[in-house]
Design a protein around this motif. Structure first.
Motif, PDB file in Angstrom:
ATOM      1  N   GLU A 243      -3.518 -22.651   4.434  1.00  0.00           N
ATOM      2  CA  GLU A 243      -2.750 -23.477   3.503  1.00  0.00           C
ATOM      3  C   GLU A 243      -1.640 -24.238   4.223  1.00  0.00           C
ATOM      4  OE1 GLU A 243      -1.346 -20.927   0.467  1.00  0.00           O
ATOM      5  OE2 GLU A 243      -3.344 -20.462  -0.351  1.00  0.00           O
ATOM      6  N   PHE A 244      -0.996 -23.590   5.176  1.00  0.00           N
ATOM      7  CA  PHE A 244       0.087 -24.237   5.917  1.00  0.00           C
ATOM      8  C   PHE A 244      -0.450 -25.401   6.747  1.00  0.00           C
ATOM      9  CE2 PHE A 244       3.784 -23.605   9.068  1.00  0.00           C
ATOM     10  CZ  PHE A 244       4.560 -24.506   8.357  1.00  0.00           C
ATOM     11  N   LYS A 245      -1.603 -25.220   7.380  1.00  0.00           N
ATOM     12  CA  LYS A 245      -2.220 -26.300   8.155  1.00  0.00           C
ATOM     13  C   LYS A 245      -2.556 -27.494   7.257  1.00  0.00           C
ATOM     14  CE  LYS A 245      -4.372 -23.847  12.046  1.00  0.00           C
ATOM     15  NZ  LYS A 245      -5.642 -23.600  12.752  1.00  0.00           N
ATOM     16  N   ALA A 246      -3.132 -27.225   6.110  1.00  0.00           N
ATOM     17  CA  ALA A 246      -3.499 -28.316   5.192  1.00  0.00           C
ATOM     18  C   ALA A 246      -2.257 -29.085   4.743  1.00  0.00           C
ATOM     19  CB  ALA A 246      -4.259 -27.759   3.995  1.00  0.00           C
ATOM     20  N   ARG A 247      -1.165 -28.368   4.454  1.00  0.00           N
ATOM     21  CA  ARG A 247       0.053 -29.043   4.014  1.00  0.00           C
ATOM     22  C   ARG A 247       0.659 -29.867   5.154  1.00  0.00           C
ATOM     23  NH1 ARG A 247       3.896 -28.927  -0.090  1.00  0.00           N
ATOM     24  NH2 ARG A 247       5.170 -30.785   0.323  1.00  0.00           N
ATOM     25  N   ILE A 248       0.624 -29.341   6.376  1.00  0.00           N
ATOM     26  CA  ILE A 248       1.154 -30.082   7.529  1.00  0.00           C
ATOM     27  C   ILE A 248       0.357 -31.359   7.749  1.00  0.00           C
ATOM     28  CG2 ILE A 248       1.421 -30.017  10.041  1.00  0.00           C
ATOM     29  CD1 ILE A 248       2.118 -27.067   9.787  1.00  0.00           C
ATOM     30  N   LEU A 249      -0.958 -31.274   7.700  1.00  0.00           N
ATOM     31  CA  LEU A 249      -1.788 -32.459   7.889  1.00  0.00           C
ATOM     32  C   LEU A 249      -1.565 -33.475   6.772  1.00  0.00           C
ATOM     33  CD1 LEU A 249      -5.155 -30.858   9.099  1.00  0.00           C
ATOM     34  CD2 LEU A 249      -3.433 -32.039  10.473  1.00  0.00           C
ATOM     35  N   ALA A 250      -1.336 -32.997   5.560  1.00  0.00           N
ATOM     36  CA  ALA A 250      -1.068 -33.914   4.449  1.00  0.00           C
ATOM     37  C   ALA A 250       0.258 -34.642   4.667  1.00  0.00           C
ATOM     38  CB  ALA A 250      -1.050 -33.143   3.135  1.00  0.00           C
ATOM     39  N   ASP A 251       1.273 -33.929   5.126  1.00  0.00           N
ATOM     40  CA  ASP A 251       2.563 -34.567   5.403  1.00  0.00           C
ATOM     41  C   ASP A 251       2.445 -35.569   6.538  1.00  0.00           C
ATOM     42  OD1 ASP A 251       3.732 -33.100   3.426  1.00  0.00           O
ATOM     43  OD2 ASP A 251       4.561 -31.563   4.765  1.00  0.00           O
ATOM     44  N   ILE A 252       1.688 -35.221   7.564  1.00  0.00           N
ATOM     45  CA  ILE A 252       1.507 -36.129   8.697  1.00  0.00           C
ATOM     46  C   ILE A 252       0.783 -37.398   8.264  1.00  0.00           C
ATOM     47  CG2 ILE A 252       0.239 -36.393  10.873  1.00  0.00           C
ATOM     48  CD1 ILE A 252       0.949 -33.506  11.520  1.00  0.00           C
ATOM     49  N   ALA A 253      -0.258 -37.244   7.439  1.00  0.00           N
ATOM     50  CA  ALA A 253      -0.992 -38.421   6.968  1.00  0.00           C
ATOM     51  C   ALA A 253      -0.140 -39.266   6.025  1.00  0.00           C
ATOM     52  CB  ALA A 253      -2.277 -37.980   6.265  1.00  0.00           C
ATOM     53  N   TYR A 254       0.682 -38.639   5.199  1.00  0.00           N
ATOM     54  CA  TYR A 254       1.503 -39.387   4.247  1.00  0.00           C
ATOM     55  C   TYR A 254       2.535 -40.247   4.973  1.00  0.00           C
ATOM     56  CZ  TYR A 254       4.781 -40.333   0.463  1.00  0.00           C
ATOM     57  OH  TYR A 254       5.610 -40.963  -0.429  1.00  0.00           O
TER      58      TYR A 254
END
Length: 464
Positions: A243-254
């Motif tokens: 879950e932490f990886k998915a949230r980090i990647l979402a923040d990076i893409a945003y």
């Protein structure tokens, strides 16, 4: 159909059936029969030439010359940056640090809200120090001059505003140094001290990126290869890590942050492509660092950490992503990191730097042009130049004519004024003469002027 031959190393000619090369393509005909770029013409060799040995030559030269690689580790204190670097390169680059006791010499009072004093380490009041370490390590005859730039104190301030600025300035100063070496007269010895990779350690909160993390990566992703790393991943469960990886990647893409991705090339085998995809799927890497050897319950000695509930193995892919991180950073894509830094990041910075200095690139340099088209362009430019010169000459001529007309008009006005004055003077004299004439005709003597009377009286001895 005639057979084609493929040369072997000893000079023998090996026939291939149906006139095809071992890869299935014709050795003498171009593969690309459609329009577009010029096709590659493949010629068959009648014997061994030797250029197939070029990779070996490059290998010997590279081993003799050695390699240079600079990695920067950024993160808050206590996230295991030094330990992970020692684990990556399997050597003690950073010796164990001795912790200072919280005495009055290392702590100072800082007022909070002007009333309650708190004690913080004195080093928090300074900017982060950039501490480079440059050891020479060797493995199987291959020498690597490794430079590790540590940033102790980053993110530990009471006020973290602009805490990324010293790091950006350090990276740009290394670009400046390399650009200065390129502009030298003697460029035989160029030292590449540019940062090729930046390991950014993320605190294992399990929630999302902090504003400091986002701002730092936004500032640096155009200047260095960013590789996000979740530090001390053994404090999270597998579900929390996912879950932490998915949230980090979402923040990076945003926030449109570019992180380094393992490149893929054409004509690669399925194993290499699968390896690249597997490495990309592990980003950001959840790692555990340890340079100590511990014993497992089954009697094996491994690098890891021992806990009451078991042993975390650093080199076990089921426990953490350390192996994939090392595979990307060292074993597989170290040269790609160096090439991307030189060909993309440095070139973009160099272009902006030279443009800001007023150095413009001539687009006609190294450009293939048609001679007739080039002559036509030169003729058009020449005609435009002549038209510009003609317009300038007309403008100068008109300006000169206007100046001359103004001077003539001024002279005419002056002459007209003089003529009017002379005319008025003559008219006055004529009127005087007319008055005298009338007086003489009427028999009245002319009244002598005062000066004339005085002279007559003196002549006859009279007194007035």
């Amino acid at each position: 159909m005639s057979d084609s031959y493929v040369s072997s190393r000893n000079g023998d000619l090996s026939p291939t059936p149906n006139g095809t090369a071992p890869n299935g393509s014709s050795p003498s005909l171009p593969n690309n029969t459609t329009g577009g770029p010029s096709p590659i013409i493949r010629k068959k060799l009648m014997g061994y030439v030797g250029f197939a040995n070029l990779p070996n030559q490059v290998h010997r030269k590279s081993v003799r010359k050695g390699f240079q690689f600079t990695v920067m580790v950024v993160g808050e204190s206590g996230l295991g940056k030094s330990t992970l670097v020692n684990t990556l390169f399997n050597t003690t680059l950073y010796p164990p640090r001795s912790l200072l006791r919280p005495t009055q010499s290392t702590l100072r009072l800082l007022p909070l809200r002007a009333s309650v004093p708190v004690m913080i380490p004195s080093r928090l009041a300074t900017t982060p120090l950039l501490n480079p370490s440059t050891p020479d390590i060797e493995e199987n005859g291959v020498r690597l001059r490794l430079t590790v730039v540590d940033t102790p104190g980053f993110g530990d301030f009471v006020n973290n505003d602009d805490s990324w600025k010293p790091i950006v300035e350090n990276i740009e100063s290394r670009f400046d140094s390399y650009l200065e070496q390129e502009n030298r007269v003697n460029r035989q010895k160029i030292t590449d001290n540019r940062v090729h990779a930046c390991l950014y350690f993320i605190q294992p909160t399990g929630h999302a990126l902090k504003p400091l993390d986002i701002e730092f990566m936004r500032r640096l992703h155009t200047k260095v290869n960013l590789i996000p790393v979740i530090a001390k991943a053994d404090t999270l469960t597998d579900d929390e890590v996912a879950e932490f990886k998915a949230r980090i990647l979402a923040d990076i893409a945003y926030h449109n942050i570019h992180i380094f991705q393992a490149p893929t090339y054409e004509n690669e085998d399925e194993e290499t492509i699968a390896e690249a995809e597997e490495i990309a799927s592990k980003i950001p890497f959840a790692v555990v660092g340890s340079d100590k050897v511990v014993a497992t319950p089954d009697g094996r000695e491994v690098r890891g950490r021992s806990y009451p509930w078991g042993v975390i193995e650093v080199d076990n892919e089921e426990h953490c992503d350390f192996v994939k991180l090392r595979q990307m950073l060292v074993r597989t894509y170290m040269e790609e990191l160096r090439e991307y830094t030189n060909d993309v990041l440095y070139e973009n910075w160099r272009t902006e730097k030279l443009l800001s200095m007023g150095v413009a690139q001539d687009s006609s340099v190294f450009k293939e042009v048609n001679p007739a088209l080039r002559m036509q362009e030169e003729r058009v430019l020449h005609e435009a130049k002549l038209a510009k010169m003609e317009a300038e000459m007309k403008m100068v001529f008109q300006q000169k004519v206007q100046e001359k007309e103004a001077k003539l008009k001024q002279s005419e006005e002056e002459l007209y004024a003089r003529h009017r004055e002379m005319k008025e003077s003559l008219e006055k004299q004529r009127q005087d003469l007319e008055d005298k004439k009338r007086k003489i005709e009427n028999g009245r003597p002319l009244t002598p002027e005062k000066g004339t009377v005085s002279s007559t009286n003196r002549l006859f001895g009279r007194r007035g």
